[in-house]
Design a protein around this motif. Structure first.
Motif, PDB file in Angstrom:
ATOM      1  N   MET A   1       0.864  -1.163   0.000  1.00  0.00           N
ATOM      2  CA  MET A   1       0.000   0.000   0.000  1.00  0.00           C
ATOM      3  C   MET A   1       0.902   1.215   0.000  1.00  0.00           C
ATOM      4  SD  MET A   1      -1.332  -0.352   3.890  1.00  0.00           S
ATOM      5  CE  MET A   1      -1.250  -2.111   3.635  1.00  0.00           C
ATOM      6  N   THR A   2       0.951   1.866  -1.106  1.00  0.00           N
ATOM      7  CA  THR A   2       1.955   2.894  -1.259  1.00  0.00           C
ATOM      8  C   THR A   2       1.385   4.253  -1.603  1.00  0.00           C
ATOM      9  OG1 THR A   2       2.212   2.262  -3.571  1.00  0.00           O
ATOM     10  CG2 THR A   2       3.700   1.254  -1.989  1.00  0.00           C
ATOM     11  N   SER A   3       0.134   4.421  -1.420  1.00  0.00           N
ATOM     12  CA  SER A   3      -0.425   5.738  -1.685  1.00  0.00           C
ATOM     13  C   SER A   3      -0.604   6.500  -0.395  1.00  0.00           C
ATOM     14  CB  SER A   3      -1.769   5.608  -2.399  1.00  0.00           C
ATOM     15  OG  SER A   3      -2.356   6.871  -2.556  1.00  0.00           O
ATOM     16  N   THR A   4      -0.267   7.813  -0.413  1.00  0.00           N
ATOM     17  CA  THR A   4      -0.517   8.639   0.751  1.00  0.00           C
ATOM     18  C   THR A   4      -1.651   9.601   0.516  1.00  0.00           C
ATOM     19  OG1 THR A   4       1.071  10.253  -0.028  1.00  0.00           O
ATOM     20  CG2 THR A   4       1.872   8.552   1.462  1.00  0.00           C
ATOM     21  N   SER A   5      -2.385   9.428  -0.527  1.00  0.00           N
ATOM     22  CA  SER A   5      -3.506  10.321  -0.815  1.00  0.00           C
ATOM     23  C   SER A   5      -4.804   9.547  -0.654  1.00  0.00           C
ATOM     24  CB  SER A   5      -3.401  10.855  -2.247  1.00  0.00           C
ATOM     25  OG  SER A   5      -4.454  11.727  -2.534  1.00  0.00           O
ATOM     26  N   ASP A   6      -5.856  10.239  -0.182  1.00  0.00           N
ATOM     27  CA  ASP A   6      -7.151   9.603  -0.127  1.00  0.00           C
ATOM     28  C   ASP A   6      -8.149  10.466  -0.873  1.00  0.00           C
ATOM     29  OD1 ASP A   6      -7.981  11.668   1.500  1.00  0.00           O
ATOM     30  OD2 ASP A   6      -8.551  10.401   3.194  1.00  0.00           O
ATOM     31  N   THR A   7      -9.388  10.017  -0.953  1.00  0.00           N
ATOM     32  CA  THR A   7     -10.375  10.716  -1.762  1.00  0.00           C
ATOM     33  C   THR A   7     -10.882  11.975  -1.095  1.00  0.00           C
ATOM     34  OG1 THR A   7     -12.045   9.237  -0.822  1.00  0.00           O
ATOM     35  CG2 THR A   7     -11.133   8.659  -2.970  1.00  0.00           C
ATOM     36  N   LEU A 170      11.445  12.309   3.194  1.00  0.00           N
ATOM     37  CA  LEU A 170      10.208  11.537   3.146  1.00  0.00           C
ATOM     38  C   LEU A 170       9.896  11.212   1.695  1.00  0.00           C
ATOM     39  CD1 LEU A 170       7.562  10.427   4.429  1.00  0.00           C
ATOM     40  CD2 LEU A 170       6.588  12.718   4.051  1.00  0.00           C
ATOM     41  N   VAL A 171       9.681   9.938   1.413  1.00  0.00           N
ATOM     42  CA  VAL A 171       9.329   9.476   0.069  1.00  0.00           C
ATOM     43  C   VAL A 171       7.919   8.894   0.133  1.00  0.00           C
ATOM     44  CG1 VAL A 171       9.960   7.929  -1.821  1.00  0.00           C
ATOM     45  CG2 VAL A 171      11.744   8.973  -0.403  1.00  0.00           C
ATOM     46  N   PHE A 172       7.109   9.188  -0.873  1.00  0.00           N
ATOM     47  CA  PHE A 172       5.758   8.642  -0.938  1.00  0.00           C
ATOM     48  C   PHE A 172       5.315   8.687  -2.387  1.00  0.00           C
ATOM     49  CE2 PHE A 172       5.608  13.143  -0.151  1.00  0.00           C
ATOM     50  CZ  PHE A 172       4.624  13.626  -1.009  1.00  0.00           C
ATOM     51  N   ASP A 173       4.220   8.005  -2.703  1.00  0.00           N
ATOM     52  CA  ASP A 173       3.719   8.050  -4.070  1.00  0.00           C
ATOM     53  C   ASP A 173       2.230   8.312  -4.081  1.00  0.00           C
ATOM     54  OD1 ASP A 173       2.472   5.018  -5.154  1.00  0.00           O
ATOM     55  OD2 ASP A 173       3.360   5.216  -3.165  1.00  0.00           O
ATOM     56  N   ILE A 174       1.771   8.874  -5.183  1.00  0.00           N
ATOM     57  CA  ILE A 174       0.376   9.224  -5.377  1.00  0.00           C
ATOM     58  C   ILE A 174      -0.035   8.732  -6.762  1.00  0.00           C
ATOM     59  CG2 ILE A 174      -1.278  11.123  -5.597  1.00  0.00           C
ATOM     60  CD1 ILE A 174       0.463  12.709  -3.657  1.00  0.00           C
TER      61      ILE A 174
END
Length: 220
Positions: A1-7, A170-174
């Motif tokens: 689970m690599t998304s840091t964005s939600d709806t 900090l690394v994250f993906d969207i």
């Protein structure tokens, strides 16, 4: 689970746009007070009923993306509960009374995130790798009834503040849907503006191609 964005990213956008951008003093929570008794704690392990409630909030946030993003967005209950019980992952939990209503997860133990290449990140950031200060933002999710409030923003900023306190990265993906729908290129710049001296940019991008092939090569 690599998304840091939600709806509910639109709510985050509004809250961040209202931030004054001054140098952070103490907890970021002091800058985002709310009237209801909603608090945030930092947990190493979340299990039992609390974990089940947070999984449900996670599922309701990420399940809609399964029809919008090619990369898997919504992971199984067992996988999420395993991450919630993994002490190598920091959980930022929002509570209304004794009920968990929001979650952020971040870790500097890169091997706990199977979807990324720790070697690539360590090669890109060797100085941070030497001090274990490369962090991966796994997710942020808020219960639907708390969307549009400040909780998503509070959790997001506390998550960013963990690597910031360590002088880290900090690394994250969207996913592309959220990136386009919510202009997250601009959004992350506004979030970063809360952190003095920060630099925010794209380090990689995955592009999915589709070739519709109704007929073979003639004569093949």
């Amino acid at each position: 689970m690599t998304s840091t964005s939600d709806t509910s990213t639109g709510g985050l956008r509004d809250a961040v746009a209202d931030a004054d951008g001054n140098e952070l003093q103490g907890s970021i929570l002091e800058r985002f007070p709310v009237g209801d008794p909603v608090t945030i704690t930092f947990e190493s392990v979340v299990e039992g009923t609390d974990a089940e409630r947070l999984y449900e909030a996670y599922r309701m946030n990420f399940e809609p993306l399964e029809e919008l993003a090619v990369l898997q967005q919504c992971f199984s209950r067992e996988e999420v509960l395993a991450e919630l019980s993994d002490p190598a992952i920091t959980k930022i939990v929002g509570w209304q009374g004794r009920t968990p209503v929001g979650l952020g997860m971040v870790t500097n133990y890169l091997d706990a995130v199977p979807q990324i290449s720790p070697r690539a990140l360590r090669a890109r950031y060797p100085e941070h790798a030497a001090t274990d200060s490369i962090y991966f933002g796994i997710l942020v999710a808020v219960s639907p009834e708390h969307r549009g409030m400040t909780l998503f923003n509070r959790i997001y900023l506390e998550l960013w503040n963990i690597p910031a306190t360590a002088g880290g990265v900090l690394v994250f993906d969207i996913c592309e849907f959220n990136r386009t729908a919510f202009d997250t290129d601009s959004l992350v710049q506004r979030i970063g503006s809360n952190f003095p001296g920060s630099e925010v940019g794209v380090v990689d991008r995955q592009t999915w191609y589709a070739a519709e092939l109704p007929h073979p090569i003639p004569g093949s």
